[in-house]
Design an enzyme around this catalytic site. Structure first.
Site, PDB file in Angstrom:
ATOM      1  N   HIS A 307      85.400  52.859  40.136  1.00  0.00           N
ATOM      2  CA  HIS A 307      84.369  51.707  40.437  1.00  0.00           C
ATOM      3  C   HIS A 307      83.137  51.918  39.641  1.00  0.00           C
ATOM      4  O   HIS A 307      82.805  53.291  39.638  1.00  0.00           O
ATOM      5  CB  HIS A 307      83.968  51.384  41.942  1.00  0.00           C
ATOM      6  CG  HIS A 307      83.367  50.054  42.147  1.00  0.00           C
ATOM      7  ND1 HIS A 307      82.276  49.731  42.072  1.00  0.00           N
ATOM      8  CD2 HIS A 307      84.141  48.867  42.552  1.00  0.00           C
ATOM      9  CE1 HIS A 307      81.898  48.558  42.115  1.00  0.00           C
ATOM     10  NE2 HIS A 307      83.164  47.924  42.453  1.00  0.00           N
ATOM     11  N   ASP A 364      90.445  46.699  45.707  1.00  0.00           N
ATOM     12  CA  ASP A 364      91.750  46.079  45.421  1.00  0.00           C
ATOM     13  C   ASP A 364      92.904  46.909  45.631  1.00  0.00           C
ATOM     14  O   ASP A 364      94.185  46.311  45.481  1.00  0.00           O
ATOM     15  CB  ASP A 364      91.860  45.782  43.793  1.00  0.00           C
ATOM     16  CG  ASP A 364      90.700  44.850  43.283  1.00  0.00           C
ATOM     17  OD1 ASP A 364      90.688  43.729  44.057  1.00  0.00           O
ATOM     18  OD2 ASP A 364      89.977  45.141  42.307  1.00  0.00           O
TER      19      ASP A 364
HETATM   20  N1  COA Z   1      92.490  55.960  36.548  1.00  0.00           N
HETATM   21  C1  COA Z   1      92.426  57.018  35.677  1.00  0.00           C
HETATM   22  N2  COA Z   1      91.131  57.540  35.183  1.00  0.00           N
HETATM   23  C2  COA Z   1      89.900  56.710  35.429  1.00  0.00           C
HETATM   24  C3  COA Z   1      90.218  55.536  36.047  1.00  0.00           C
HETATM   25  C4  COA Z   1      91.550  55.027  37.042  1.00  0.00           C
HETATM   26  N3  COA Z   1      91.440  54.143  37.403  1.00  0.00           N
HETATM   27  N4  COA Z   1      89.126  54.869  36.404  1.00  0.00           N
HETATM   28  C5  COA Z   1      88.311  55.727  35.732  1.00  0.00           C
HETATM   29  N5  COA Z   1      88.929  56.978  34.937  1.00  0.00           N
HETATM   30  C6  COA Z   1      88.157  57.867  34.271  1.00  0.00           C
HETATM   31  C7  COA Z   1      88.112  57.324  32.780  1.00  0.00           C
HETATM   32  O1  COA Z   1      89.145  57.585  31.960  1.00  0.00           O
HETATM   33  C8  COA Z   1      86.759  58.219  32.600  1.00  0.00           C
HETATM   34  O2  COA Z   1      87.237  59.249  32.166  1.00  0.00           O
HETATM   35  P1  COA Z   1      86.522  60.500  31.181  1.00  0.00           P
HETATM   36  O3  COA Z   1      84.978  60.517  31.740  1.00  0.00           O
HETATM   37  O4  COA Z   1      87.446  61.582  31.057  1.00  0.00           O
HETATM   38  O5  COA Z   1      86.174  59.538  30.140  1.00  0.00           O
HETATM   39  C9  COA Z   1      85.880  58.398  33.786  1.00  0.00           C
HETATM   40  O6  COA Z   1      86.914  58.084  34.755  1.00  0.00           O
HETATM   41  C10 COA Z   1      84.918  57.175  34.152  1.00  0.00           C
HETATM   42  O7  COA Z   1      85.583  56.098  33.846  1.00  0.00           O
HETATM   43  P2  COA Z   1      84.866  54.775  33.199  1.00  0.00           P
HETATM   44  O8  COA Z   1      85.948  53.624  32.623  1.00  0.00           O
HETATM   45  O9  COA Z   1      83.659  55.088  32.184  1.00  0.00           O
HETATM   46  O10 COA Z   1      84.318  54.057  34.428  1.00  0.00           O
HETATM   47  P3  COA Z   1      83.600  52.620  34.322  1.00  0.00           P
HETATM   48  O11 COA Z   1      82.525  52.634  35.291  1.00  0.00           O
HETATM   49  O12 COA Z   1      83.356  51.965  32.940  1.00  0.00           O
HETATM   50  O13 COA Z   1      84.801  51.844  35.020  1.00  0.00           O
HETATM   51  C11 COA Z   1      86.375  50.901  36.404  1.00  0.00           C
HETATM   52  C12 COA Z   1      84.969  51.377  36.245  1.00  0.00           C
HETATM   53  C13 COA Z   1      86.637  50.042  37.747  1.00  0.00           C
HETATM   54  C14 COA Z   1      86.664  49.454  35.125  1.00  0.00           C
HETATM   55  C15 COA Z   1      87.426  51.846  36.219  1.00  0.00           C
HETATM   56  O14 COA Z   1      87.547  52.721  37.254  1.00  0.00           O
HETATM   57  C16 COA Z   1      88.852  51.320  35.905  1.00  0.00           C
HETATM   58  O15 COA Z   1      89.314  50.929  35.002  1.00  0.00           O
HETATM   59  N6  COA Z   1      89.661  51.087  37.307  1.00  0.00           N
HETATM   60  C17 COA Z   1      90.943  50.514  37.238  1.00  0.00           C
HETATM   61  C18 COA Z   1      90.830  49.222  37.568  1.00  0.00           C
HETATM   62  C19 COA Z   1      90.162  48.587  38.761  1.00  0.00           C
HETATM   63  O16 COA Z   1      90.866  49.234  39.749  1.00  0.00           O
HETATM   64  N7  COA Z   1      89.476  47.725  38.733  1.00  0.00           N
HETATM   65  C20 COA Z   1      88.885  47.181  40.087  1.00  0.00           C
HETATM   66  C21 COA Z   1      87.478  47.345  40.077  1.00  0.00           C
HETATM   67  S1  COA Z   1      86.668  46.815  41.649  1.00  0.00           S
END
Ligand code: COA
Length: 429
Positions: A307, A364
């Site tokens: 998140h 979720d």
């Molecule tokens: N599975 C695997 N790796 C994940 C991950 C996941 N669900 N979510 C984040 N990461 C990793 C990223 O690859 C990144 O790794 P790095 O530092 O080696 O590059 C790190 O964790 C930080 O992720 P980032 O995408 O920069 O965080 P964000 O704050 O931009 O994104 C979300 C947040 C929610 C979009 C992201 O965690 C995600 O895509 N989750 C899955 C989708 C989801 O469940 N969304 C519902 C949100 S309520």
């Protein structure tokens, strides 16, 4: 004394006011930064940018706190109903019994949708994604009620539009489900409460008696409460941004519906079930998927994990996980995907990759399993999220539009394309 933060740029020192929120949150007010220094701030994805002051929802990602108008989410989930929470979010206070009664009656009066609007469903193919239908239907409402919505600054039209949106969304959602399965649409039954009425419109068929199962009603009420608002997330910011141009409320909120659709936002609940299903089909082993999520060469992520704001735990996920167990138990359902979800959670929480990045199950991760148990098909999950988020979008839009100093949203950019170059006629390229 006014608190300030200093920025030193090219040897010169500038002071900017520090803004303190009611929970001690701190921000630098940089509205005059460019005028004074020539600098803008650059923050891709708005990771550290406050877009507004807001008195609706407080969220502390480090401590796992979520409060609507000061009330803790767990207390609301335990003791309140979705419609009462909707009132709280939109109007700022819990209603008295008399006020709430009146509110319920008003909402009930607006549950029907115009018969002509109903015909719009026929323009959609049977397998249209219900988020496409929902976004279009809500946008189309502005075609029916333009007189009351064309001036969002008019408080009477604003109030009427708020009631219409809250009242008609369940009808629109249920009709789109009925359309997708080819069943006759069930009109609202206004003797029922908000949630029971929705469940009946979804699952009843005309010639048969239908009694709403109280376990299903309570579970849905709880899920919608947990989704009702989440401060300045992607879809809410979209609603505010579109609304800031003074586009009508239906236009602003249908934009929020579309923003919610993506798998990184509200679409994640559907994606979680699809992921669990895939793991199930491949024999149920979670190791391969945890490894895939860690592999930077794959685009795969563990859906329902991580998140932007919660970095310890998502308080909604805690409540939902418990509710999920309860609902499956009470309905006597044994879902193999629940076992897989628990194994996946367990494996990820023990894995350094997820621990280091503070990736925990989010709202979720378990909500889809409850929706499944309630008989709601997978492609409807994000629509359910939208139904729950409606009061939050409305409250945030209302707060913005009622703020006399609100400005049209218009971020800056740093241009990194070509500098000026002469045009070359096509024959010479
Ligand atoms: N599975 C695997 N790796 C994940 C991950 C996941 N669900 N979510 C984040 N990461 C990793 C990223 O690859 C990144 O790794 P790095 O530092 O080696 O590059 C790190 O964790 C930080 O992720 P980032 O995408 O920069 O965080 P964000 O704050 O931009 O994104 C979300 C947040 C929610 C979009 C992201 O965690 C995600 O895509 N989750 C899955 C989708 C989801 O469940 N969304 C519902 C949100 S309520």
């Amino acid at each position: 004394m006014e608190e300030t933060a200093k920025i030193i740029f090219e040897g010169k020192e500038y002071s900017f006011p520090v803004v303190r929120g009611s929970e001690g949150e701190l921000a630098i007010d940089i509205a005059k930064l460019r005028a004074q220094t020539g600098l803008v701030t650059l923050d891709d994805g708005f990771v550290n940018t406050g877009s507004t002051m807001s008195a609706i929802t407080f969220l502390d990602g480090e401590r796992g706190i979520l409060r609507y108008r000061g009330y803790d989410i767990a207390e609301l989930a335990e003791n309140s109903t979705f419609l009462e929470v909707a009132y709280l979010l939109i109007y700022g206070e819990l209603p008295s019994a008399a006020v709430f009664d009146n509110f319920k009656k008003t909402i009930t009066r607006h549950t029907l949708i115009h018969e002509d609007l109903k015909r719009l469903y026929d323009g959609f193919p049977k397998d249209a994604h219900p988020m496409a239908t929902l976004g279009s239907m809500i946008n189309t409402l502005s075609g029916y009620y333009i007189r009351d919505t064309s001036d969002p600054l008019d408080p009477v039209g604003r109030e009427l539009s708020i009631h219409r949106l809250l009242a008609k969304t369940p009808t629109i959602v249920a009709f789109s489900y009925k359309k997708s399965i080819g069943h006759p649409m069930m009109y609202p039954k206004n003797s029922l409460n908000y949630i029971a009425n929705f469940i009946r419109m979804m699952f009843a068929v005309p010639a048969e008696n239908y009694a709403v199962d109280p376990v299903i009603e309570r579970a849905l009420d709880l899920l919608l409460i947990l989704h009702a608002d989440h401060e300045q997330n992607c879809s809410t910011s979209t609603v505010r941004l579109v609304g800031s141009s003074r586009a009508n409320v239906f236009a602003a909120i249908s934009s929020g519906v579309n923003a919610l659709w993506g798998p990184l936002h509200g679409g994640a609940n559907q994606a979680v079930i699809e992921m669990l299903d895939e793991i199930h089909k491949e024999g149920g082993g979670v190791k391969k998927f945890v490894a895939l999520a860690k592999d930077k060469n794959s685009n795969f992520r563990l859906m329902g994990f991580g998140h932007r704001v919660y970095k310890n735990f998502d308080p909604r996920a805690k409540i939902i996980k418990k509710a999920c167990m309860d609902v499956l138990d009470k309905l006597g359902i044994k879902d193999p995907l629940l076992d897989i979800a628990m194994q996946l959670e367990d494996a990820a929480l023990k894995d350094d990759y997820f621990v280091e990045r503070k990736l925990y199950p989010n709202v979720d991760f378990y909500s889809g399993l409850i929706y499944r148990a309630l008989g709601i098909p997978t492609e409807m999950f994000t629509v359910m999220f939208a139904l729950g988020r409606m009061p939050g979008w409305i409250a945030q839009w209302k707060e913005m539009i009622e703020n006399p100093s609100a400005k049209i949203g218009r971020p800056r950019q740093i241009y990194n394309g070509h500098t000026a170059r002469p045009f070359i006629p096509i024959a010479k390229r």
